[in-house]
Enzyme design. Structure first.
Site, PDB file in Angstrom:
ATOM      1  N   TRP A 133      11.382  22.758 -30.095  1.00  0.00           N
ATOM      2  CA  TRP A 133      12.560  22.810 -29.218  1.00  0.00           C
ATOM      3  C   TRP A 133      13.750  22.228 -29.979  1.00  0.00           C
ATOM      4  O   TRP A 133      13.665  21.134 -30.550  1.00  0.00           O
ATOM      5  CB  TRP A 133      12.269  22.007 -27.948  1.00  0.00           C
ATOM      6  CG  TRP A 133      13.390  21.932 -26.977  1.00  0.00           C
ATOM      7  CD1 TRP A 133      14.169  22.976 -26.528  1.00  0.00           C
ATOM      8  CD2 TRP A 133      13.868  20.764 -26.311  1.00  0.00           C
ATOM      9  NE1 TRP A 133      15.095  22.506 -25.630  1.00  0.00           N
ATOM     10  CE2 TRP A 133      14.918  21.163 -25.462  1.00  0.00           C
ATOM     11  CE3 TRP A 133      13.487  19.417 -26.328  1.00  0.00           C
ATOM     12  CZ2 TRP A 133      15.616  20.260 -24.647  1.00  0.00           C
ATOM     13  CZ3 TRP A 133      14.167  18.518 -25.524  1.00  0.00           C
ATOM     14  CH2 TRP A 133      15.223  18.935 -24.706  1.00  0.00           C
ATOM     15  N   ASP A 214       5.017  15.809 -25.367  1.00  0.00           N
ATOM     16  CA  ASP A 214       6.135  16.312 -24.564  1.00  0.00           C
ATOM     17  C   ASP A 214       5.525  17.307 -23.581  1.00  0.00           C
ATOM     18  O   ASP A 214       5.079  18.387 -23.987  1.00  0.00           O
ATOM     19  CB  ASP A 214       7.170  16.985 -25.471  1.00  0.00           C
ATOM     20  CG  ASP A 214       8.348  17.536 -24.669  1.00  0.00           C
ATOM     21  OD1 ASP A 214       9.282  18.079 -25.282  1.00  0.00           O
ATOM     22  OD2 ASP A 214       8.341  17.414 -23.426  1.00  0.00           O
ATOM     23  N   LYS A 250      10.939  22.499 -14.727  1.00  0.00           N
ATOM     24  CA  LYS A 250      10.404  23.854 -14.593  1.00  0.00           C
ATOM     25  C   LYS A 250       9.323  23.937 -13.529  1.00  0.00           C
ATOM     26  O   LYS A 250       9.363  24.826 -12.685  1.00  0.00           O
ATOM     27  CB  LYS A 250       9.824  24.345 -15.935  1.00  0.00           C
ATOM     28  CG  LYS A 250      10.876  24.624 -16.970  1.00  0.00           C
ATOM     29  CD  LYS A 250      11.215  23.368 -17.687  1.00  0.00           C
ATOM     30  CE  LYS A 250      12.205  23.594 -18.794  1.00  0.00           C
ATOM     31  NZ  LYS A 250      12.433  22.389 -19.563  1.00  0.00           N
TER      32      LYS A 250
HETATM   33  C1  LIG Z   1       9.595  21.380 -24.925  1.00  0.00           C
HETATM   34  C2  LIG Z   1      10.706  20.908 -24.024  1.00  0.00           C
HETATM   35  N1  LIG Z   1      10.839  19.558 -23.828  1.00  0.00           N
HETATM   36  C3  LIG Z   1      11.822  19.078 -23.036  1.00  0.00           C
HETATM   37  C4  LIG Z   1      12.702  19.917 -22.404  1.00  0.00           C
HETATM   38  C5  LIG Z   1      13.779  19.212 -21.587  1.00  0.00           C
HETATM   39  O1  LIG Z   1      13.885  19.662 -20.326  1.00  0.00           O
HETATM   40  P1  LIG Z   1      14.599  18.748 -19.219  1.00  0.00           P
HETATM   41  O2  LIG Z   1      13.508  18.245 -18.368  1.00  0.00           O
HETATM   42  O3  LIG Z   1      15.533  19.708 -18.498  1.00  0.00           O
HETATM   43  O4  LIG Z   1      15.348  17.646 -19.897  1.00  0.00           O
HETATM   44  C6  LIG Z   1      12.633  21.330 -22.569  1.00  0.00           C
HETATM   45  C7  LIG Z   1      13.601  22.283 -21.872  1.00  0.00           C
HETATM   46  N2  LIG Z   1      13.974  23.395 -22.696  1.00  0.00           N
HETATM   47  C8  LIG Z   1      14.404  24.622 -22.048  1.00  0.00           C
HETATM   48  C9  LIG Z   1      15.574  24.398 -21.092  1.00  0.00           C
HETATM   49  C10 LIG Z   1      16.959  24.371 -21.662  1.00  0.00           C
HETATM   50  C11 LIG Z   1      17.130  23.239 -22.656  1.00  0.00           C
HETATM   51  O5  LIG Z   1      17.065  23.549 -23.857  1.00  0.00           O
HETATM   52  O6  LIG Z   1      17.305  22.090 -22.228  1.00  0.00           O
HETATM   53  C12 LIG Z   1      14.696  25.665 -23.123  1.00  0.00           C
HETATM   54  O7  LIG Z   1      14.205  25.465 -24.275  1.00  0.00           O
HETATM   55  O8  LIG Z   1      15.284  26.711 -22.803  1.00  0.00           O
HETATM   56  C13 LIG Z   1      11.595  21.816 -23.388  1.00  0.00           C
HETATM   57  O9  LIG Z   1      11.452  23.135 -23.598  1.00  0.00           O
END
Ligand SMILES: Cc1[nH+]cc(COP(=O)(O)O)c(CN[C@@H](CCC(=O)O)C(=O)O)c1O
Length: 401
Positions: A133, A214, A250
């Site tokens: 990511w 993660d 998600k």
């Molecule tokens: C692996 C991973 N870890 C952590 C997060 C953080 O999510 P949050 O709980 O909202 O802080 C995300 C979101 N990544 C998707 C959402 C958009 C972003 O980049 O942020 C994505 O890769 O599209 C991941 O894909």
């Protein structure tokens, strides 16, 4: 003139910037397959029914106030979050060896964990998968850790480069931190098998490498909350120490509520309580204490058997729809006779398909077909519907033909 006149314009974020470009496009056929955010068959964001129910209960509860939470967040939420990822019967929880702090979603949990490690852990090197990511290297670098990569994805097979992974982790300095995606690896959609996870666990424990999981997609990959937590639970089961960052963005559709948790599984209860006291010193000057609303929704759902069950059904429905999109896209490309082997579309797991398309092909698809996706060839399957699959298949066909 301004004291900031020297500041240069920063580039848009590679992932979040895709949505900005998408919003500027006036074409009726535009398709946003960038950000990993669930969309329904109608292409709309989804608020889970069980989330609406929980919010209604909260609004109706006149005894609820808007006082500060403690630095570590909502206690109910923390306990329930640890149970969700570690398992209701987790010995680590029973032995009080787990400290959990509510953080600002997955990103905030990773950052608090990174800052804590940079301040208190003897090894300041963290190994992250190649690719991973896009925000991972930035979070860990800014926290003061030195970021290295371990081989993960094999472009030739579009699968796991397991030998490369073992070699790189086998030669990492002992004690190094290793970032692991619990399930639904972003961006590749490629996960180790259970046997491979066991080999990774054995290697890491023998080298004293510190696992930092993660977990942003628990339940979203397979549709089962327990299946998607197996990797984490294998490491915790061996009695060793583990960090795990959780996001409810998600799997509960709470994207904008910023709900997450960091859990640190320690050797014993005394260490866990001292670790918690130091986590509070990381959080207090960062954002002081976390937001109350989203965590209250999660706690309301997780503590009620019926709502928890309803959530698992809605979660499975989201996971199943994504799996259907995979099959439909694969079938559409096969029907078109699109050159190349596209079986990775149905082999990969979670929200994303790592197509293998290069940045020129992606740029072509955006320009000619108004398809918005990240330049590394990743597409969010959640952004697709039966209605839009043909359009994407046409675009891919044109891009590779
Ligand atoms: C692996 C991973 N870890 C952590 C997060 C953080 O999510 P949050 O709980 O909202 O802080 C995300 C979101 N990544 C998707 C959402 C958009 C972003 O980049 O942020 C994505 O890769 O599209 C991941 O894909």
């Amino acid at each position: 003139n301004s004291v900031f006149s020297h500041i240069v314009r920063a580039p848009e974020d590679p992932i979040l910037g895709v949505t900005i470009a998408y919003n500027k496009d006036s074409s009726p056929m535009k398709l946003n397959l960038g950000v990993g955010a669930y969309r329904t068959e109608e292409g709309k964001p989804l608020v889970l029914n069980v989330v609406r129910q929980a919010e209604q209960l909260l609004v109706n509860d006149r005894s609820r106030v808007k006082e500060y939470l403690s630095i570590t967040g909502l206690a109910d939420f923390n306990k329930l979050s640890a149970k969700l990822i570690l398992g209701a019967d987790s010995p680590a929880i029973q032995e009080n060896r787990v400290t959990t702090v509510q953080c600002l979603s997955g990103t905030g949990s990773l950052r608090v964990g990174a800052d804590f490690l940079a301040r208190h852990y003897h090894q300041r090197t963290i190994y992250i998968p190649q690719p991973t990511w896009g925000n991972h290297p930035k979070i860990f670098t800014l926290a003061g850790l030195s970021v290295k990569s371990y081989r993960y994805y094999d472009p030739a097979t579009r699968g796991l480069n397991f030998q490369g992974l073992l070699e790189d982790l086998g030669s990492a300095p002992s004690g190094a931190i290793v970032l692991l995606h619990a399930c639904a690896h972003n961006p590749t959609g490629v996960d180790p098998t259970i046997d491979q996870w066991e080999q990774i666990r054995r290697l890491m424990r023998s080298r004293g490498l510190l696992p930092f999981f993660d977990s942003a997609y628990q339940g979203f990959a397979s549709g089962s909350l327990d299946t998607d937590a197996q990797s984490v639970r294998m490491f915790v089961a061996d009695g060793g120490e583990v960090l795990v960052a959780q996001s409810y963005a998600k799997n509960m559709g709470l994207y904008g509520e910023r709900v997450g948790a960091l859990s640190i599984v320690c050797r014993n209860a005394d260490v866990a309580s001292r670790v918690e006291s130091q986590l509070k010193l990381v959080i207090r000057p960062m954002y002081s204490n976390p937001p109350i609303h989203g965590a209250s929704i999660v706690a309301t759902i997780l503590k009620d058997r019926n709502m928890y069950h309803e959530w698992t059904l809605e979660l499975k429905a989201m996971a199943d729809r994504i799996i259907r999109m995979r099959q439909q896209l694969f079938d559409a490309l096969r029907a078109r006779g699109t050159p190349g082997d596209w079986s990775h579309i149905i082999k990969q797991i979670g929200m994303f398909t790592f197509t293998g398309l290069n940045s020129e092909q992606v740029a072509f698809m955006t320009k000619e077909y108004h398809i918005y996706m990240t330049s590394d060839g990743r597409i969010s399957m959640a952004g697709l519907s039966s209605r839009t699959v043909p359009h994407l298949a046409d675009a891919i066909h044109a891009a590779v033909a």
